[in-house]
Scaffold this active site. Structure first.
Site, PDB file in Angstrom:
ATOM      1  N   LYS A 222      20.645   6.012  37.659  1.00  0.00           N
ATOM      2  CA  LYS A 222      20.102   5.821  36.303  1.00  0.00           C
ATOM      3  C   LYS A 222      18.964   4.805  36.324  1.00  0.00           C
ATOM      4  CE  LYS A 222      24.122   4.480  34.620  1.00  0.00           C
ATOM      5  NZ  LYS A 222      24.933   4.546  35.861  1.00  0.00           N
TER       6      LYS A 222
ATOM      7  N   ARG B   5      28.401   3.958  26.332  1.00  0.00           N
ATOM      8  CA  ARG B   5      29.350   4.115  27.430  1.00  0.00           C
ATOM      9  C   ARG B   5      30.765   4.381  26.951  1.00  0.00           C
ATOM     10  NH1 ARG B   5      26.898   1.161  31.790  1.00  0.00           N
ATOM     11  NH2 ARG B   5      28.226   1.079  33.605  1.00  0.00           N
TER      12      ARG B   5
ATOM     13  N   ARG C 121      23.151  -1.075  48.178  1.00  0.00           N
ATOM     14  CA  ARG C 121      22.090  -1.378  47.201  1.00  0.00           C
ATOM     15  C   ARG C 121      21.628  -2.834  47.279  1.00  0.00           C
ATOM     16  NH1 ARG C 121      22.951  -0.106  41.007  1.00  0.00           N
ATOM     17  NH2 ARG C 121      24.859  -1.295  41.357  1.00  0.00           N
TER      18      ARG C 121
ATOM     19  N   ARG D 268      24.416  -7.120  44.028  1.00  0.00           N
ATOM     20  CA  ARG D 268      25.119  -7.355  42.767  1.00  0.00           C
ATOM     21  C   ARG D 268      26.574  -7.750  43.005  1.00  0.00           C
ATOM     22  NH1 ARG D 268      23.532  -2.568  38.647  1.00  0.00           N
ATOM     23  NH2 ARG D 268      25.769  -2.637  38.278  1.00  0.00           N
TER      24      ARG D 268
ATOM     25  N   ARG E 136      35.033   0.496  38.696  1.00  0.00           N
ATOM     26  CA  ARG E 136      33.948   0.995  37.820  1.00  0.00           C
ATOM     27  C   ARG E 136      34.006   2.517  37.716  1.00  0.00           C
ATOM     28  NH1 ARG E 136      29.223  -1.541  40.942  1.00  0.00           N
ATOM     29  NH2 ARG E 136      27.851  -0.406  39.542  1.00  0.00           N
TER      30      ARG E 136
HETATM   31  P1  AP5 Z   1      20.705   2.910  40.838  1.00  0.00           P
HETATM   32  O1  AP5 Z   1      19.472   3.557  40.305  1.00  0.00           O
HETATM   33  O2  AP5 Z   1      20.798   1.429  40.858  1.00  0.00           O
HETATM   34  O3  AP5 Z   1      21.996   3.561  40.123  1.00  0.00           O
HETATM   35  P2  AP5 Z   1      22.602   3.292  38.663  1.00  0.00           P
HETATM   36  O4  AP5 Z   1      23.090   4.599  38.133  1.00  0.00           O
HETATM   37  O5  AP5 Z   1      21.638   2.518  37.833  1.00  0.00           O
HETATM   38  O6  AP5 Z   1      23.860   2.423  39.080  1.00  0.00           O
HETATM   39  P3  AP5 Z   1      24.470   1.113  38.399  1.00  0.00           P
HETATM   40  O7  AP5 Z   1      25.428   0.545  39.402  1.00  0.00           O
HETATM   41  O8  AP5 Z   1      23.418   0.241  37.846  1.00  0.00           O
HETATM   42  O9  AP5 Z   1      25.279   1.763  37.232  1.00  0.00           O
HETATM   43  P4  AP5 Z   1      26.346   1.105  36.381  1.00  0.00           P
HETATM   44  O10 AP5 Z   1      26.409   2.059  35.241  1.00  0.00           O
HETATM   45  O11 AP5 Z   1      27.629   0.852  37.064  1.00  0.00           O
HETATM   46  O12 AP5 Z   1      25.785  -0.352  36.086  1.00  0.00           O
HETATM   47  P5  AP5 Z   1      25.208  -1.064  34.796  1.00  0.00           P
HETATM   48  O13 AP5 Z   1      24.225  -2.046  35.242  1.00  0.00           O
HETATM   49  O14 AP5 Z   1      24.840  -0.074  33.750  1.00  0.00           O
HETATM   50  O15 AP5 Z   1      20.918   3.474  42.327  1.00  0.00           O
HETATM   51  C1  AP5 Z   1      21.952   2.972  43.156  1.00  0.00           C
HETATM   52  C2  AP5 Z   1      21.474   2.952  44.619  1.00  0.00           C
HETATM   53  O16 AP5 Z   1      21.210   4.299  45.029  1.00  0.00           O
HETATM   54  C3  AP5 Z   1      20.154   2.188  44.853  1.00  0.00           C
HETATM   55  O17 AP5 Z   1      20.229   1.543  46.102  1.00  0.00           O
HETATM   56  C4  AP5 Z   1      19.079   3.270  44.854  1.00  0.00           C
HETATM   57  O18 AP5 Z   1      17.961   2.921  45.661  1.00  0.00           O
HETATM   58  C5  AP5 Z   1      19.848   4.460  45.432  1.00  0.00           C
HETATM   59  N1  AP5 Z   1      19.398   5.750  44.889  1.00  0.00           N
HETATM   60  C6  AP5 Z   1      19.134   6.031  43.586  1.00  0.00           C
HETATM   61  N2  AP5 Z   1      18.779   7.324  43.441  1.00  0.00           N
HETATM   62  C7  AP5 Z   1      18.837   7.873  44.681  1.00  0.00           C
HETATM   63  C8  AP5 Z   1      18.583   9.187  45.173  1.00  0.00           C
HETATM   64  N3  AP5 Z   1      18.210  10.174  44.373  1.00  0.00           N
HETATM   65  N4  AP5 Z   1      18.745   9.405  46.515  1.00  0.00           N
HETATM   66  C9  AP5 Z   1      19.129   8.394  47.356  1.00  0.00           C
HETATM   67  N5  AP5 Z   1      19.374   7.119  46.949  1.00  0.00           N
HETATM   68  C10 AP5 Z   1      19.232   6.872  45.606  1.00  0.00           C
HETATM   69  O19 AP5 Z   1      26.504  -1.819  34.249  1.00  0.00           O
HETATM   70  C11 AP5 Z   1      27.086  -2.866  34.970  1.00  0.00           C
HETATM   71  C12 AP5 Z   1      28.256  -3.431  34.181  1.00  0.00           C
HETATM   72  O20 AP5 Z   1      27.789  -3.982  32.935  1.00  0.00           O
HETATM   73  C13 AP5 Z   1      29.351  -2.431  33.770  1.00  0.00           C
HETATM   74  O21 AP5 Z   1      30.297  -2.210  34.792  1.00  0.00           O
HETATM   75  C14 AP5 Z   1      29.947  -3.127  32.552  1.00  0.00           C
HETATM   76  O22 AP5 Z   1      30.796  -4.162  32.943  1.00  0.00           O
HETATM   77  C15 AP5 Z   1      28.729  -3.746  31.880  1.00  0.00           C
HETATM   78  N6  AP5 Z   1      28.113  -2.819  30.913  1.00  0.00           N
HETATM   79  C16 AP5 Z   1      26.877  -2.257  30.997  1.00  0.00           C
HETATM   80  N7  AP5 Z   1      26.656  -1.462  29.940  1.00  0.00           N
HETATM   81  C17 AP5 Z   1      27.759  -1.532  29.167  1.00  0.00           C
HETATM   82  C18 AP5 Z   1      28.123  -0.913  27.949  1.00  0.00           C
HETATM   83  N8  AP5 Z   1      27.307  -0.034  27.310  1.00  0.00           N
HETATM   84  N9  AP5 Z   1      29.339  -1.200  27.439  1.00  0.00           N
HETATM   85  C19 AP5 Z   1      30.177  -2.079  28.043  1.00  0.00           C
HETATM   86  N10 AP5 Z   1      29.897  -2.690  29.211  1.00  0.00           N
HETATM   87  C20 AP5 Z   1      28.693  -2.408  29.767  1.00  0.00           C
HETATM   88 MG    MG Z   2      21.634   0.592  36.939  1.00  0.00          MG
END
Ligand code: AP5
Ligand code: MG
Length: 214
Positions: free
Chosen positions: A13, A89, A128, A161, A172
């Site tokens: 994402k 979410r 990552r 992270r 997660r």
């Molecule tokens: P990346 O692009 O970083 O993936 P991502 O989907 O953004 O993964 P996240 O870990 O950020 O998602 P998340 O939903 O758990 O975290 P968030 O920050 O939202 O890619 C990952 C890796 O893969 C990278 O190394 C990249 O280079 C590689 N890659 C990407 N695409 C690729 C491809 N096509 N091919 C090969 N490699 C690739 O949330 C974190 C925490 O915050 C949550 O757990 C929760 O505690 C809290 N939180 C956030 N939002 C909310 C909400 N709305 N409500 C409640 N709590 C929340």
């Molecule tokens: Mg992300």
């Protein structure tokens, strides 16, 4: 253009959001990134969020909705369009977003669900790296920086992270299945959902997303 990117952790994402922001001039609205900035700034919200994020749990709906509503109501966001990443979410957050957009008299162009198998997700998150300054994403194997530990774009140090530990990644993914998978069904039922294969190269995933947007 106003869109939501939804999918499990590590599905790409953030990677796709960055491409949409740089190529389509959209405003990025990543709830995870906003929480991490609050944590870094040691605000009350940051302290609260950290307690949940470090365990792979969701931050409570109330504070999350309030935080995102404030950002969405910004004039720049209204005029330039946005890419929501990580919000909504839960079904409650999706319903709150509907209300906010209704009040703002704007709609969504698309909800994009990115799908990747769980084994790939674990390997992506385990490797990552992110830039402490500009947020550029790397992967120790798939997309290593040119100089170890430093960002290619701005020379700043890279970091891992706190929630990218094996046990937290598993939690997660469990939370995703329980709380966020129903949100995908919520949008599927409303007919706004497009599913893309996130296993492709990031450029090909981007083409699928933009192609879906017409
Ligand atoms: P990346 O692009 O970083 O993936 P991502 O989907 O953004 O993964 P996240 O870990 O950020 O998602 P998340 O939903 O758990 O975290 P968030 O920050 O939202 O890619 C990952 C890796 O893969 C990278 O190394 C990249 O280079 C590689 N890659 C990407 N695409 C690729 C491809 N096509 N091919 C090969 N490699 C690739 O949330 C974190 C925490 O915050 C949550 O757990 C929760 O505690 C809290 N939180 C956030 N939002 C909310 C909400 N709305 N409500 C409640 N709590 C929340
Ligand atoms: Mg992300």
């Amino acid at each position: 253009m106003r869109l939501i990117l939804i999918g499990p952790p590590g599905v790409g994402k953030g990677t796709q959001s960055a491409l949409l922001v740089s190529r389509r001039a959209l405003i990025p609205l990543s709830s995870g990134d906003i929480f991490r900035k609050e944590i870094e700034a040691k605000t009350d919200l940051g302290r609260l969020a950290k307690r949940y994020i470090d365990h792979g749990e969701l931050v409570p709906n109330g504070v999350t909705i309030e935080m995102m509503a404030k950002r969405l109501r910004d004039d720049e966001v209204r005029h330039h369009g946005f890419v929501l990443d990580g919000f909504p979410r839960t079904t409650k957050q999706a319903e709150a977003l509907d209300e906010i957009l209704f009040e703002m008299e704007i709609g969504l162009d698309k909800v994009v669900s990115i799908e990747v198998d769980e084994e790939t997700i674990v390997s992506r998150l385990s490797g990552r790296l992110g830039c402490t300054r500009c947020g550029e994403l790397y992967h120790s194997v798939n997309k290593p920086p040119k100089r170890e530990g430093l960002c290619d774009k701005c020379d700043s140090p890279l970091f891992v992270r706190t929630d990218d530990q094996p046990e937290t990644i598993r939690e997660r993914l469990r939370v995703f299945r329980e709380k966020t998978a129903p949100v995908i069904e919520y949008y599927r039922a409303s007919g706004d959902l497009q599913v893309v294969d996130g296993c492709d190269d990031p450029e090909d995933v981007f083409k699928q997303i933009v192609g879906e947007l017409g």
